[in-house]
Design a protein around this motif. Structure first.
Motif, short mmCIF file in Angstrom:
data_model
loop_
_atom_site.label_atom_id
_atom_site.label_comp_id
_atom_site.label_asym_id
_atom_site.label_seq_id
_atom_site.Cartn_x
_atom_site.Cartn_y
_atom_site.Cartn_z
N MET A 1 0.83 -1.20 0.00
CA MET A 1 0.00 0.00 0.00
C MET A 1 0.87 1.26 0.00
O MET A 1 0.56 2.22 -0.70
CB MET A 1 -0.96 0.01 1.20
N ASN A 2 1.94 1.25 0.76
CA ASN A 2 2.84 2.41 0.76
C ASN A 2 3.43 2.64 -0.63
O ASN A 2 3.49 3.77 -1.11
CB ASN A 2 3.97 2.23 1.78
N GLN A 3 3.86 1.56 -1.27
CA GLN A 3 4.46 1.69 -2.60
C GLN A 3 3.43 2.14 -3.63
O GLN A 3 3.71 2.99 -4.46
CB GLN A 3 5.09 0.36 -3.03
N LEU A 4 2.22 1.57 -3.55
CA LEU A 4 1.17 1.96 -4.49
C LEU A 4 0.78 3.43 -4.29
O LEU A 4 0.60 4.16 -5.27
CB LEU A 4 -0.06 1.07 -4.32
N MET A 5 0.65 3.86 -3.05
CA MET A 5 0.31 5.27 -2.79
C MET A 5 1.41 6.19 -3.30
O MET A 5 1.13 7.23 -3.88
CB MET A 5 0.08 5.51 -1.29
N THR A 6 2.66 5.80 -3.11
CA THR A 6 3.77 6.60 -3.62
C THR A 6 3.69 6.70 -5.13
O THR A 6 3.87 7.77 -5.71
CB THR A 6 5.11 6.00 -3.17
N SER A 7 3.41 5.58 -5.79
CA SER A 7 3.30 5.58 -7.26
C SER A 7 2.14 6.46 -7.73
O SER A 7 2.29 7.24 -8.68
CB SER A 7 3.09 4.15 -7.78
N VAL A 8 0.99 6.33 -7.09
CA VAL A 8 -0.19 7.11 -7.48
C VAL A 8 0.10 8.60 -7.29
O VAL A 8 -0.20 9.42 -8.16
CB VAL A 8 -1.43 6.68 -6.66
N MET A 9 0.69 8.95 -6.15
CA MET A 9 0.98 10.37 -5.89
C MET A 9 2.01 10.91 -6.88
O MET A 9 1.90 12.04 -7.34
CB MET A 9 1.44 10.56 -4.45
N THR A 10 3.00 10.11 -7.22
CA THR A 10 4.00 10.55 -8.18
C THR A 10 3.35 10.81 -9.53
O THR A 10 3.61 11.83 -10.17
CB THR A 10 5.12 9.49 -8.33
N ARG A 11 2.47 9.89 -9.95
CA ARG A 11 1.76 10.09 -11.22
C ARG A 11 0.86 11.32 -11.17
O ARG A 11 0.65 11.98 -12.19
CB ARG A 11 0.96 8.85 -11.60
N ALA A 12 0.33 11.64 -10.01
CA ALA A 12 -0.53 12.83 -9.89
C ALA A 12 0.29 14.11 -9.90
O ALA A 12 -0.14 15.13 -10.44
CB ALA A 12 -1.35 12.75 -8.61
N ILE A 13 1.48 14.06 -9.32
CA ILE A 13 2.31 15.27 -9.21
C ILE A 13 2.98 15.63 -10.52
O ILE A 13 3.10 16.82 -10.86
CB ILE A 13 3.37 15.08 -8.10
N ILE A 14 3.41 14.66 -11.31
CA ILE A 14 4.15 14.94 -12.54
C ILE A 14 3.38 15.86 -13.49
O ILE A 14 3.92 16.86 -13.94
CB ILE A 14 4.60 13.63 -13.21
N PRO A 15 2.11 15.59 -13.81
CA PRO A 15 1.39 16.51 -14.71
C PRO A 15 1.23 17.91 -14.11
O PRO A 15 1.29 18.91 -14.84
CB PRO A 15 0.02 15.86 -14.90
N ILE A 16 1.04 17.98 -12.81
CA ILE A 16 0.89 19.29 -12.15
C ILE A 16 2.18 20.08 -12.27
O ILE A 16 2.18 21.26 -12.63
CB ILE A 16 0.49 19.10 -10.67
N ALA A 17 3.30 19.40 -11.99
CA ALA A 17 4.60 20.07 -12.08
C ALA A 17 4.90 20.46 -13.53
O ALA A 17 5.42 21.55 -13.79
CB ALA A 17 5.69 19.16 -11.53
N SER A 18 4.56 19.59 -14.47
CA SER A 18 4.79 19.90 -15.88
C SER A 18 3.97 21.09 -16.32
O SER A 18 4.45 21.96 -17.04
CB SER A 18 4.44 18.70 -16.75
N ALA A 19 2.71 21.16 -15.90
CA ALA A 19 1.84 22.27 -16.27
C ALA A 19 2.37 23.58 -15.68
O ALA A 19 2.36 24.62 -16.34
CB ALA A 19 0.42 22.02 -15.79
N ALA A 20 2.86 23.52 -14.45
CA ALA A 20 3.42 24.72 -13.81
C ALA A 20 4.68 25.16 -14.54
O ALA A 20 4.89 26.35 -14.77
CB ALA A 20 3.71 24.45 -12.34
N ASP A 21 5.53 24.19 -14.94
CA ASP A 21 6.76 24.54 -15.67
C ASP A 21 6.43 25.13 -17.03
O ASP A 21 7.04 26.11 -17.45
CB ASP A 21 7.64 23.30 -15.86
N ASP A 22 5.45 24.55 -17.71
CA ASP A 22 5.07 25.05 -19.03
C ASP A 22 4.51 26.48 -18.96
O ASP A 22 4.67 27.27 -19.87
CB ASP A 22 4.01 24.14 -19.68
#
Length: 189
Positions: free
Chosen positions: A86-107
């Motif tokens: 569960m810890n690993q899955l939550m980390t993966s889900v959160m990472t996938r959620a953060i990447i588009p947000i960070a990319s949009a902010a960078d763009d």
């Protein structure tokens, strides 16, 4: 939205008997008969809905345990593979959620809301989720360390007892046996 099952209001010992009957694969009619024998009655449809929900929950739990075991085999065994998974899955889900947000902010050249960034409330919730997962991972690591520590202590105690027994059989003095125990256990025993 479905209401609360009338079976959930049964006394715990009666509900346990229902769970056992479901686990044995008894029919709905058998379970209704069991309830009558135990001095209570519920409709056949209520028993059927409850049995179906209970069976689905049991299936989901078996699936989670199977995935956790496979996860443990892949990433190292743990006393509780489900926690690690569960810890690993939550980390993966959160990472996938953060990447588009960070990319949009960078763009957008910053982290403003117009550029597709995340609002303050969303960022706060995300930060709390990261903190919770990190805390859970830390607790899991500490728990595993305690388990290893306890296993090592028991192993040392068994070794000290075996060495003492062998020393006595060989005629070693009590002072020598005490020195052996101290050497193995790390303190005067």
């Amino acid at each position: 939205m479905a209401g609360r099952s009338s079976l959930k209001s049964l006394p715990p010992q009666v509900l346990d008997a229902v769970h056992d009957a479901i686990g044995r694969g008894e029919t709905i009619d058998d379970i209704c008969g069991l309830l009558r024998d135990l001095g209570t009655e519920r409709s056949r449809s209520a028993v059927g809905r409850y049995a179906k929900g209970f069976a689905e929950l049991a299936t989901q739990q078996r699936r989670v345990q199977s995935i956790a075991a496979a996860f443990g085999n892949e990433f190292g065994s743990s006393g509780d593979n489900q926690v690690r998974m569960m810890n690993q899955l939550m980390t993966s889900v959160m990472t996938r959620a953060i990447i588009p947000i960070a990319s949009a902010a960078d763009d957008a050249g910053g982290d403003d809301e117009e550029g597709g960034g995340i609002d303050t409330l969303g960022l706060s919730r995300l930060a709390k989720a990261v903190k919770d997962v990190t805390s859970s991972s830390k607790i899991d690591i500490e728990r595993e360390a305690k388990i290893r520590e306890e296993e090592a202590r028991r192993t040392r105690e068994r070794a000290a007892a075996d060495a003492t027994e062998a020393g006595r059989a060989a005629g070693a003095s009590e002072a020598t046996l005490a020195a052996i125990r101290t050497s193995i256990l790390g303190f005067a025993a």
